[in-house]
Every structure is written in structure tokens, then in C-alpha cells.
Design an enzyme around this catalytic site. Sequence first.
Site: not given
Length: 638
Positions: A106, A302
Site C-alpha cells: 500500500d 495508490d
Amino acid sequence: MARAFTHLVLITFITLSLFLQLIAGDSALLRNRYPGARPAMVLPLYLSSPNSTSSALDPRRQLYGSESKRHPNARMRLHDDLLLNGYYTTRLWIGTPAQMFALIVDTGSTVTYVPCSSCEQCGRHQDPKFQPDSSSTYEPVKCTIDCNCDGDRIQCVYERQYAEMSTSSGVLGEDIISFGNQSDLPPQRAVFGCENVETGDLYSQHADGIMGLGRGDLSIMDQLVDKNVISDSFSLCYGGMDVGGGAMVLGGISPPSDMVFGYSDPVRSPYYNIDLKEIHVAGKQLPLNANIFDGKHGTVLDSGTTYAYLPEAAFLAFKDTILKELQSLKQISGPDPNYNDICFSGAGIVASQLSKSFPVVDMVFGNGDKYSLAPENYMFRHSKVRGAYCLGIFQNGKDPTTLLGGIVVRNTLVMYDREQEKIGFWKTNCAELWERLQDSLAPSPLPPNSEVSNPTEASEPSVAPSLSQNNAPPGELKIAQITMLISFNITYVDIKPHITELAGLFAHELNVNTSQVHLLNFTSSGNDSLSKWAITPKSDAHYISNTTATNIISRLAEHRVQLPDTYGNYELIDWSVEHPSKNWWQQYFWVLGLAFLIALLIGLSILGTFLIWRKRQQNLHTYKPVDAAVTEQELQPL
């Protein structure tokens, strides 16, 4: 507990069966099934301030650059599938002895955390919780003025909340983190979160936790860079449609000559942003305001978000243009009635042929460079209609931020060059990138001024053997070929055009090279098919180790091999292994050994008789000692 026991029994049974097959050629029947889930992760609402803890490669091309020659890299495999699971994970080992965890990769998070043994509210995840008491190198991060503290002001704590309202909170600890034995970066001490409470998607997801790659003091990247053990760059490569998996590199690599770069402003946003200026569909620029992609956080990449989200005006312009370009296809309802998905049928089932039906989408950066999106970068498969696809780009509510999730970078090597403040994009086959990283990149030495904390513990991490290491270690059972009988619930006519693709999928999921997977036979009966496959050693290896064979068979038997819906459901019906054929000298080794022993005894007998005769002759003369003895030299130390 029952599941872990069942898994242990299965592994033990397979290992025992492999041993018996080497003796008697036996085989076994194993069946199981694990359904997949489809959660998603999005950007966190609360960010960390710098001082706070409360918030297909060319075979001739090398990916090491001058920076990487001074710094080792952590090369790590990615697992799972973006749309099936909603994320990609990598494996990280924490503690001494090492405990393994599957963590979501992430770039939108700044903390790496795993469930703690003391967790009062944690879901059932892939691996057991972290046991601080079982690690001889674990230390709690003590409370200081630089962190938020627990109620007793003894230990630092962290808390994270995400936009979909899932949360994670716990204490901060420090321990040795290992990156797997495909990495030449030695284990390092690092701070991570030990979860005590998790809610929402974090509670229900299969993955254990989060690997935070964002900017911030607690980021795994910032910690490694501050230690001067890697350069300030990392790369991600997500697998394509129907494939999944991929590769990750912590540290610098030499970019391919045709990699496209865009400026990334570290001050503009706490997230990794890109200076997106225009979007073109089928070569036509969308009629938009020049600053449409610069609202709020700008255009953010992201890796923990599944799809892409555009500001309202940009999304409406994009949708209208796509609809005009796809008038030849039939628009149908989406797979989930709760969402108003834009879907089309009639494009076929082969992902590589989708460019014949869907237009190319170009993202133009501030420097004029273009990153071209193939259909797999903005469409996803309809889960209920064969040959249908849905738009994977949505409106970001009233939020003016442009959010580019993992779908946009499938089959794309993305280099986050934080030192040079730029992000690079290069289209490639990410499923093959890992193999290229393993086969063509030699390990680099440590930089002369770098140090590893607690080198005694860090030098020997307890990391599980890699499945790609096919040479059997001394004393382990050696296997020349694994033969597997696998059934599919679709016809041979449907599966025949995709045999090569299927072999590649098996290779990727079983962590072997494509050249090791061979189709021996394929037959159909009604709507079902029966296939016979063989796994052989790598071209530079003579055997497959027993460990590798056990893992291959158990992955298939437990249905941990994830195949696209195109291939229906599969079953491992039967399997067998073959031990290497022996040369004539191996077959008669015991005969040769016995003959040698007899010859040795005869020789010793003759020598003894000779020495006795010689002694008698010497006794006839006066014995004279040597004038000066030679001092025996000590053996030199190794």
C-alpha cells in the site's frame, strides 16, 4: 486451529506420499476448494506528519543501475489478484525466529502493521498473529515526546482510519524484518505496528495486515533509506488481467530506455502524485479545464486502491467519449445490482485481443510524455456474462482528487523514484518480470558505510525456502518430474485456444518457469475436460527438490492456484512423481563397492606380509636415528 491442523496433516501426507512414490510409484487423490473474496482498500483519512505517529523484459536488459551497484535491493514477489482480492500482497518475515505475514502492498499508508497476539478485536487472517514473546529480538518502542503514548505512558501507539471507515490501532514495536531469500538486502531492524484492534475491511480481509510504502517516518521505505541500506526508490509491477501476482523491488533499478516519466511533487501532497494534464481517448483529447486533475491532492497513485476515480467533470467527459467509441458493442447491466456499472458484451474472452474492441486511452503528463492505457488498464471482466467487460474508472463523488488505483498500472512497471522526484511507467509482462529479476540480476554488495543492527541475529533469518529453488539440497529426496491429472468443467474446444496461456498461469501460480510446465494430454467428455501435465526441473537444474514438489502439489490440492473464470473450476484428480533414472554405475554401485572392498582387503594382506618380511630384514642391521627432527608446522587457520 482446526484449519491449521488440517493443513499440517495434508502437508505431512503429501510429503510421506512423495517418499513412498520414490520407492513404490504410488499416487494419491486430494480435493479441496477455497473461495476468493473481493474487498478494496482506499486512501486513509488521517495522515502522518513528519514527527508524529498518530495518523516482457528484453533478456539483454539489466535493471541494475549505478545506484543499485552501491546498494542491495529487496526483490520480492507479489501475490493475489487485484480484482479477485482487491489488493496485492507480499511476504514479510518479522522476529527471531522469523514469523511470516502476508501484507497488502500500500503506497497510501505510512505504517506497516500486523495482528498482535494480544489483539482484542482482530479477524481470522491468512497467518497466525505475531507473538512478541516468541521473538528474542523484539523490543517495544518506549514512550517519548515524539509519539503518542498508551494510557500508562509506557509504549508508543498508532492509530489509522481509512476512507471506507475501517480502522487499525495498536502499539509500536521494533524487531528484525526479513524480505525473503530472493532478496540480497540483509534483514534489518525496523519499527512496525502490533495491532490490538481492527475494524471494517481490515477485520474481514484474508491478508494479515498492511505494508506501508508511503512517505513518513514510520514508512518501511523511509526507515530503510535512513539506514542507508537502499537508495530512495522502489518499484511495483502488477500482473495483468486474469493473471495476478507480480514483483516488487525496494531500492533503485536502472529504468528501461523507453520508460515514461512524470514529475512527482513531494510537497504538493503527502501521497505519491503525478502531474497529469490531459486524457485522450482514441487519440482525441477530452474537452476539460487544464487544472481539472490538480484539485485537492492532485492526481494520486495508490497501490492499495483497486479502481480509478476521476473528478465529476472528467468522469462524465470520459464516459461519454467511451460510449461513442463503443457503439458497436452491446451495453448491458453490471454484475452487482447495487452499482450502476457501465458494461459491454461481445468483445470476446481473450484479454490480449481486447484492443480490437476497446480504444487506447492516453494520460499526458506535464512534460508532454504519454502513458498509454490498454483495455486491461481501465476495464474489468464481467463476473456473470462471458465475454463482457465493465468500465473500471468511476466518479470520485464530489472529491476533486484524481485517484489512480492498481487497475491503471496492470502489466506496468512503475518506478517511484523519490530521490529524483519522478514516477516512471513502462508497459511489460509483470508475470515474467519476476523471473527476469531472479535469473538476470546478480546480488550486489553492501555499501561500505552501511551497518546492520544486531548483525548476529540478522544474518540468519528463519525464512522458508523459495519454491523456485529447484536444486535439491544434500540429503533431500530428488524428483525428476511431477505428473498431474487435472480436470476442468469446460470443454476442450473452449480451452484449446488458451493452452499456452493456461500453462503460463500454472507456471506463475506454482512459482516455476513457463519452460518447466508441459501439457502431455487433453481429452473431453461432455462438458468436462481431463488434462495431464508435467512439471520438470529448470534448464540449469537436474532435479526438483522434495520441498518444491510438496508445495506444488499442496497448492493444487488445496485450490490455492487461482485461475480466471474463463477456465471454470479445476480439480487435482491424481498425481505422481518420478525419481531420476540411474546410470549403470549408480545401479551397480553396491556391486562396485563390494568389489573394491575385497580388492582393498587383498591389497592390505599383501602389504602386511611385505612389511613383516621387511622388518625381519631390518633387524639384521644396527638401527641409526635421524640426526635432526623437523618440527611439525601448525595448520593455518581457515
